[in-house]
Design a protein around this motif. Structure first.
Motif, short mmCIF file in Angstrom:
data_model
loop_
_atom_site.label_atom_id
_atom_site.label_comp_id
_atom_site.label_asym_id
_atom_site.label_seq_id
_atom_site.Cartn_x
_atom_site.Cartn_y
_atom_site.Cartn_z
N UNK A 17 0.84 -1.20 0.00
CA UNK A 17 0.00 0.00 0.00
C UNK A 17 0.88 1.25 0.00
N UNK A 18 1.86 1.28 0.88
CA UNK A 18 2.70 2.47 1.03
C UNK A 18 3.52 2.74 -0.23
N UNK A 19 3.97 1.70 -0.92
CA UNK A 19 4.72 1.89 -2.16
C UNK A 19 3.79 2.23 -3.32
N UNK A 20 2.71 1.51 -3.43
CA UNK A 20 1.78 1.69 -4.55
C UNK A 20 1.15 3.08 -4.53
N UNK A 21 0.87 3.59 -3.35
CA UNK A 21 0.23 4.91 -3.25
C UNK A 21 1.16 6.02 -3.73
#
Length: 185
Positions: free
Chosen positions: A157-161
């Motif tokens: 989530x943190x990378x994709x966002x």
């Protein structure tokens, strides 16, 4: 009348902000300027910029933030885990979001002896323990394995966002977290 924080606190505040917005390779001069302190203060309090970066990670309070989110969700372990993904959706949709400070530091610092690496690992292990405990309370058949899966989702989530602003990956990860939670004995 408010008292101005001391040099140590000003250095931490400046480094916390600048290493998040600009990365851990931000220059010492920029940190000193924002903190409004002499170079000597950096070395007196932290020994080096490396020591300052490690202290920023150690004192960040992110693990406490995860606990607070879970505690605010009540006592049900399922609700507590899913609340993490709800909060990640809020965090990752803010204009000021620049990704995970810990992962960014881990990837940017190629010197294996940098003290920040130990802080990154300590944070990730602490988060793993927190998730493992919730899954155990939930009756999950493999709490540690499930915590590994949830950490992959959180990191994703943190990378994709960052790479796809507006995609709201925390919502997709929340649905996958429900699958992990369903893996009970």
């Amino acid at each position: 009348m408010t008292t101005r924080p001391g040099p140590r606190e000003r250095l931490l505040d400046a480094a916390r902000e600048l290493t998040y917005s600009q990365g851990v390779h931000v220059g010492v001069d920029a940190i000193l300027k924002q903190a409004d302190v002499a170079r000597r203060s950096l070395y007196q309090h932290f020994g080096s910029k490396d020591g300052l970066v490690a202290e920023v990670l150690r004192s960040d309070g992110a693990l406490d933030g995860y606990r607070r989110v879970m505690d605010d969700a009540g006592g049900d372990p399922r609700d507590r885990v899913l609340a993490v993904f709800d909060e990640l959706d809020v965090i990752t949709t803010r204009p000021s979001f620049h990704g995970c400070r810990y992962t960014a530091a881990e990837l940017a610092l190629t010197d294996s002896g940098h003290p920040a690496h130990a802080e990154v690992r300590a944070f990730k292990e602490g988060l793993h323990r927190l998730l493992t405990a919730e899954l155990a309370r939930h009756g999950h058949r493999d709490p540690e394995g499930g915590a590994d899966q949830l950490l992959v989702l959180i990191d994703g989530v943190l990378a994709h966002a960052v790479t796809r602003p507006g995609a709201r990956p925390a919502l997709a990860a929340r649905a996958l977290a429900e699958v992990v939670l369903a893996s009970q004995a």
